[in-house]
Design a protein around this motif. Structure first.
Motif, short mmCIF file in Angstrom:
data_model
loop_
_atom_site.label_atom_id
_atom_site.label_comp_id
_atom_site.label_asym_id
_atom_site.label_seq_id
_atom_site.Cartn_x
_atom_site.Cartn_y
_atom_site.Cartn_z
N ASN A 239 0.65 -0.95 0.23
CA ASN A 239 0.08 -0.30 0.21
C ASN A 239 1.06 1.20 0.46
O ASN A 239 1.81 1.97 1.02
CB ASN A 239 -1.13 0.24 1.41
CG ASN A 239 -1.74 -0.16 1.32
OD1 ASN A 239 -3.38 -0.46 1.39
ND2 ASN A 239 -1.78 -2.29 0.34
N ILE A 240 0.76 2.37 -0.77
CA ILE A 240 1.67 3.20 -1.11
C ILE A 240 0.47 4.70 -1.44
O ILE A 240 -0.18 4.50 -1.57
CB ILE A 240 2.33 2.75 -2.31
CG1 ILE A 240 2.22 3.15 -4.02
CG2 ILE A 240 3.81 2.28 -2.30
CD1 ILE A 240 2.16 3.53 -5.09
N ARG A 241 1.37 5.73 -1.35
CA ARG A 241 0.72 7.23 -1.15
C ARG A 241 1.80 7.32 -2.60
O ARG A 241 2.54 7.83 -2.19
CB ARG A 241 0.38 8.27 0.06
CG ARG A 241 0.02 9.17 0.01
CD ARG A 241 0.20 9.95 1.46
NE ARG A 241 1.56 10.78 0.72
CZ ARG A 241 1.68 11.52 2.06
NH1 ARG A 241 0.89 11.75 3.32
NH2 ARG A 241 2.47 12.60 1.68
N VAL A 242 0.08 7.96 -3.13
CA VAL A 242 1.79 8.37 -4.35
C VAL A 242 0.90 10.29 -4.98
O VAL A 242 0.22 10.57 -4.55
CB VAL A 242 1.29 8.20 -6.01
CG1 VAL A 242 1.91 9.14 -7.05
CG2 VAL A 242 1.53 6.50 -6.37
N ASP A 243 2.50 11.12 -4.27
CA ASP A 243 1.91 12.44 -4.35
C ASP A 243 2.54 13.07 -5.33
O ASP A 243 3.69 13.03 -5.93
CB ASP A 243 3.25 13.25 -3.34
CG ASP A 243 2.57 13.00 -1.58
OD1 ASP A 243 1.91 12.00 -1.80
OD2 ASP A 243 3.26 13.41 -0.70
N MET A 250 5.80 13.14 -7.77
CA MET A 250 6.79 13.59 -7.36
C MET A 250 7.93 13.11 -6.36
O MET A 250 9.13 12.70 -6.26
CB MET A 250 6.77 15.11 -6.15
CG MET A 250 5.29 16.03 -7.30
SD MET A 250 7.04 16.96 -9.40
CE MET A 250 8.35 17.36 -8.02
N ARG A 251 6.59 11.90 -5.93
CA ARG A 251 7.62 10.99 -4.79
C ARG A 251 6.09 9.61 -4.51
O ARG A 251 4.97 10.31 -4.93
CB ARG A 251 7.97 11.74 -3.67
CG ARG A 251 6.62 12.22 -2.49
CD ARG A 251 7.27 12.95 -1.50
NE ARG A 251 6.53 13.52 -0.60
CZ ARG A 251 6.11 14.14 0.97
NH1 ARG A 251 7.42 14.28 1.15
NH2 ARG A 251 4.93 14.72 1.58
N ILE A 252 6.73 8.22 -4.56
CA ILE A 252 6.00 8.07 -3.21
C ILE A 252 6.31 7.38 -1.93
O ILE A 252 7.55 7.32 -1.99
CB ILE A 252 5.77 6.63 -4.72
CG1 ILE A 252 5.36 6.85 -5.78
CG2 ILE A 252 5.46 5.16 -3.78
CD1 ILE A 252 5.81 5.59 -7.19
N LEU A 253 5.06 7.68 -1.07
CA LEU A 253 5.09 6.77 0.28
C LEU A 253 4.80 5.57 0.56
O LEU A 253 3.38 5.36 -0.35
CB LEU A 253 5.36 8.79 0.99
CG LEU A 253 6.45 9.05 0.62
CD1 LEU A 253 5.28 10.62 1.96
CD2 LEU A 253 7.84 9.05 1.05
N VAL A 272 11.33 4.84 -8.04
CA VAL A 272 11.29 4.57 -9.70
C VAL A 272 9.91 5.71 -9.96
O VAL A 272 10.22 5.18 -11.07
CB VAL A 272 10.27 3.30 -10.08
CG1 VAL A 272 8.13 3.53 -9.27
CG2 VAL A 272 10.63 2.17 -11.31
N TRP A 273 9.63 6.67 -9.44
CA TRP A 273 8.71 7.39 -9.58
C TRP A 273 8.89 8.66 -11.02
O TRP A 273 8.52 8.82 -11.92
CB TRP A 273 8.15 8.78 -8.86
CG TRP A 273 9.15 9.28 -7.82
CD1 TRP A 273 9.73 9.22 -6.83
CD2 TRP A 273 9.86 10.07 -8.48
NE1 TRP A 273 10.77 9.60 -6.29
CE2 TRP A 273 11.22 10.89 -6.96
CE3 TRP A 273 10.24 11.22 -9.27
CZ2 TRP A 273 12.33 11.17 -7.28
CZ3 TRP A 273 11.07 12.30 -9.96
CH2 TRP A 273 12.39 12.43 -8.03
#
Length: 692
Positions: A239-243, A250-253, A272-273
Motif C-alpha cells: 500500500n502506497i501514497r503517490v504525491d 513527485m514521490r511515492i511513500l 521508480v517515480w
C-alpha cells in the motif's frame, strides 16, 4: 494483567507493554523521537518522560519502563502515571532545549520542513528561547549512495536508522562512532548502503538528517496532491501514497497495511517515480518502410484491426505482460473469445500455473501475515530478497522471533538471515517428496518462479506438491503451500482465466510458432519480458506505456496508462484484490488499456456489451466474484492440491535460479528510471554512462 492509573483514569494492560504504549492506549499523548513500535527500544532521546507517583523524584523514560515495573501503593492502590504535570512539562522543555543546542535551525531549506517531528514537537513542547550561546557543532555529511541524502549536522542520534538497517533490513551497514558531542551516525568504512529497503530510513528519521536524494528541493508537502493507491513493482501489493503536482508524480511513500507491507516499501517502489515520465509512449505509432511514425488513433486502430481480420483467429495470438491489471486481462480474454483466438497466455514461458490444482496452486495460501505463525519455512527456487524485499523482511522478523527454521532449495544467496542449504535443484526437491511428516506444526513452502518458469515447470510444480504432501505442509486448519509471484498482474490474469483455449498455444508455444512463421499477428499487452527476437515476421501490435522491448519490435503502438494513471484491480500474490486510484493523467494521447481494447474490438466488429469501466467490472465479477471484495482473501480449496501432486513429468538437472537477476530493472517503468539505472550500475559495478 497490571492495573495502572494514567492521568487519573484507571486501565488494565497486557504484560510487557511499555508505559508509553499504555499512555497512548488511554489517549494520553507522549512525544518521542527514538522510540518506534517496530524497532527495539533504545531510550536515547528522553523526550517521552512521564512522572510516576511513588517512584524516584525525577521523570521516567516511558519507552524504557514496562507496566510490570510499577509497584502498587502502600495499601494496594494501582500505581499512578502522569503525563502533563509541571515536572513533566519542565523536563520535556529541558530535553527539547538540549536537542536544539546543536541543531542548525535551517527549516527554510530543509526537505523535511512541514513533515518534521522536531518542528512539531518543538512547537508543542519547547520554549520560546534558547540559553545556549556557544558555537554549534558541525558534522561532515556522509555518502550513503544515490537514494538517501545526508545532512548529519541535523542528526539527534536517535539511532532509528541504525536499528532499522540492522534489525529489519538485516544489513550491518550503519552504526554510531564516538561518544558524547563527538558521536556520529555513519556507515562503516564509508561504504554505501546495500539494502533494498534503505529508503525506509527517510521515513523513520524524525529530523532532516536523512532525506530523499532524488526528491531534493523538488517540492513542499503542502503543494502535493496525495493519492492512496497500490504498488505494482512486485506481486506483494504494498500500500502506497503517490504525491503529485499537476500531472507529474513527485514521490511515492508507504501506507500502513499490517497484513501486507506493515509500513515498509522497497527502494524500487519508492524511487521508480521518475520512470513514469521518461521514455513514455504518448501517441500511437505505425511502422512504414521499417520505421515508426506518429499516427492518429483512427489510423493505428484501423491498421491493427485489418491485420487481425486478414490473419484470422488461428494465426493470431495475445500475450499479456507483468503489469496488466485484472480488468485489462478480462477485456483481452473477452476479445479473444469473441474472435475465436485460442492462443492467449498471461504466464512466463514454461509456467504451468492455472492448469491443475485450482486457485490453491497459484496463490500464497498461508497469506503473508501467516508467515508470523510458521515454525518451518522452505524457500524453493526463489530469492525473496530480490523478488519481494518486504516479504523477505517479514521472514527475517519471524526467524528473529525464534522457534522457526529456514531451508533453501535453489541458489545460495545472501538473504540477510541464516538458513540451512538443502540443495540446488529438482533432485534435492525429489528427496523431500520421499520425506516423512515434519515435526513442525506449521511448515510453510514458498515456491518461486525459478521453479516454474522453465521447460520442466509443470513437473517441478507437481514435485513441490508431492513434497508438501509428504512433509505435511497442508493439513487441517493450515495450508502452507505458497507460490511467490514476481509480476503484479499475474494472479489477477489467472483469476479471469487469461489462459490458452482449447488447442491454444501457451507463451512458449506462441513464441515458437511466431519464430517458425506460423503466426501472422501477435498482440503484446505490455509483454516486454519475452524474447522479442522470437516473434519472427509476425505483425506485432503493442499496447503499453514505455518505449521498451515490445515497442521497439512493434508494427503498431497503442499508448496506454501507467499504474498511477488509472483505477484498476490488482490481485497480489496471496490472492487479495486491491484497487489503484488515479494520481495523475496519462501523457499526450495515451488512453487506459481497457478503453484501447474496447476500441479495437469495435473496429473488429465484435464490440463487447460493456461501454464503461463500471460495466466491465460487473461483467468481470460474474466470472471472478472474489475480485468484487477488495482487500479480502477468499481461501482456495486445499484439497485441489492433491490433484496437482498426481502430475508426472521429467525434470531437468539444472539448478533452480531466481528469474530476478537485477532487482532494479525488472519492468519497463524501472528500466526507464534514471534513479534505478544508477542503483543497478552501482550494484553491478558498471558506470552509469555504460548502463545507459
Amino acid at each position: 494483567m497490571p492495573k495502572i492509573k494514567i492521568d487519573g483514569v484507571e486501565g488494565e494492560f497486557e504484560n510487557g507493554l511499555t508505559l508509553l504504549q499504555a499512555c497512548e492506549m488511554m489517549g494520553a499523548e507522549v512525544p518521542r523521537f527514538c522510540y518506534h513500535d517496530r524497532l527495539s527500544i533504545a531510550g536515547n532521546c528522553r523526550m517521552c518522560l512521564v512522572e510516576v507517583k511513588g517512584g524516584p523524584p525525577k521523570p521516567q523514560a516511558s519507552c524504557a519502563m514496562s507496566v510490570n515495573d510499577l509497584r502498587p501503593g502502600p495499601n494496594g492502590e494501582p500505581p499512578e502515571v502522569f503525563t502533563n504535570t509541571p515536572m513533566v512539562k519542565k523536563a520535556r522543555e529541558g530535553v527539547m532545549e538540549f536537542l536544539l543546542i546543536n541543531h542548525p535551525l535551517d527549516c527554510p531549506i530543509c526537505d523535511q520542513g512541514g513533515e518534521c517531528d522536531l518542528q512539531d514537537q518543538a512547537m508543542a513542547y519547547g520554549i520560546d528561547k534558547n540559553r545556549y550561546a556557544e558555537n554549534k557543532r558541525a558534522v561532515e555529511d556522509k555518502d550513503f549512495g544515490p537514494l538517501v541524502k545526508t545532512e548529519m549536522t541535523r542528526c539527534i542520534q536517535c539511532t532509528r536508522c541504525v536499528r532499522f538497517t540492522t534489525e529489519v533490513a538485516g544489513v550491518s551497514d550503519m552504526g554510531a562512532t564516538g561518544r558524547g558531542e563527538d558521536m556520529e551516525i555513519t556507515t562503516y568504512l564509508d561504504r554505501l548502503l546495500t539494502s533494498e529497503l534503505q529508503g525506509n530510513v527517510i521515513d523513520l528519521c524524525p529530523v532532516g538528517a536523512l532525506t530523499s536524494k532524488p526528491y531534493e528541493f523538488k517540492a513542499r508537502p503542502w503543494e502535493l496532491r496525495k493519492t492512496e493507491t497500490i504498488d505494482v513493482m512486485d506481486a506483494l501489493g504494498s500500500n502506497i501514497r503517490v504525491d503529485a503536482r499537476g500531472r507529474e508524480v513527485m514521490r511515492i511513500l508507504p501506507r500502513t497495511h499490517e497484513l501486507i507491507n506493515e509500513e515498509w516499501i522497497s527502494d524500487k517502489t519508492r524511487f521508480v517515480w521518475d520512470g513514469l515520465k521518461t521514455q513514455r509512449l504518448d501517441q500511437p505509432y505505425v511502422r512504414e518502410m521499417g520505421k515508426l511514425r506518429p499516427a492518429t488513433w483512427e489510423e493505428a486502430l484501423s491498421q491493427a484491426a485489418n491485420k487481425i481480420k486478414s490473419a484470422g483467429s488461428k494465426k493470431s495470438a495475445i500475450l499479456l505482460g507483468d503489469l496488466v491489471a485484472a480488468e485489462e486481462a478480462f477485456a483481452l480474454k473477452n476479445l479473444a473469445m469473441k474472435l475465436g483466438i485460442a492462443n492467449i497466455d498471461c504466464r512466463e514461458p514454461g509456467s504451468p500455473l492455472g492448469e491443475h490444482g485450482g486457485r490453491a496452486a497459484y496463490i500464497f495460501n498461508s497469506t503473508i501475515a501467516g508467515i508470523d505463525e510458521a515454525d518451518a519455512i522452505m524457500l524453493i527456487g526463489c530469492n525473496p530478497r530480490l523478488e519481494a524485499p518486504v516479504l523477505n523482511a517479514r521472514i527475517r522478523k519471524r526467524l528473529l522471533k525464534g522457534g522457526c527454521i529456514i531451508g533453501v532449495v535453489g541458489e545460495k544467496a545472501d538473504l540477510t538471515y541464516d538458513y540451512a542449504y538443502l540443495g540446488a535443484g529438482p533432485d534435492s526437491l525429489a528427496e523431500f517428496a520421499k520425506h516423512g511428516p515434519a515435526k513442525a506444526q506449521r511448515p510453510l513452502f514458498i515456491v518461486g518462479q525459478g521453479v516454474l518458469a522453465r521447460p520442466d515447470g509443470a513437473a517441478n510444480l507437481a514435485l513441490a506438491a508431492k513434497a508438501a504432501a509428504s512433509i505435511g505442509v497442508v493439513k487441517e486448519g493450515w495450508n502452507g503451500f505458497n507460490v511467490l509471484h514476481t509480476a503484479a498482474g499475474r494472479v489477477g490474469a489467472l483469476d479471469v482465466c487469461a489462459l490458452p483455449g482449447d488447442d491454444g498455444l501457451d507463451t512458449q508455444g506462441i513464441l515458437d510458432a511466431a519464430d517458425a512463421g506460423n503466426l501472422d499477428v501477435v498482440i503484446l499487452a505490455g509483454a516486454d519480458e519475452i524474447d522479442t527476437s522470437k516473434l519472427g515476421k509476425a505483425f506485432v501490435i503493442y499496447i503499453g506505456t514505455h518505449g521498451d522491448a515490445g515497442a521497439h519490435r512493434a508494427d503498431v503502438i497503442l499508448p496506454a496508462a501507467a499504474y498511477t494513471e488509472k483505477s484498476v484491480t490488482y490481485v497480489n500474490t496471496e490472492g487479495r484484490p486491491q484497487m489503484t486510484a488515479r494520481a495523475s493523467f496519462p501523457p499526450g494521447d495515451a488512453r487506459e488499456d481497457w478503453a484501447i481494447v474496447r476500441s479495437l474490438a469495435e473496429k473488429l466488429g465484435v464490440a463487447p456489451e460493456w461501454n464503461s469501466l463500471t460495466e466491465l467490472r460487473a461483467a468481470m465479477y460474474k466470472i471472478a466474484p472474489q475480485l468484487a471484495e477488495l482487500d479480502v482473501i477468499h481461501k482456495a480449496d486445499a484439497d485441489a492440491l492433491s490433484e496437482l501432486a498426481k502430475g508426472e513429468g521429467r525434470t531437468l538437472k539444472e539448478p533452480f535460479r531466481s528469474p530476478v537477476t537485477d532487482f532494479y530493472l525488472t519492468n519497463p517503468i524501472a528500466r526507464a528510471s534514471r534513479i534505478m539505472g544508477e542503483c543497478s550500475a552501482l550494484k553491478n559495478g558498471r558506470s552509469l554512462q555504460a548502463a545507459e
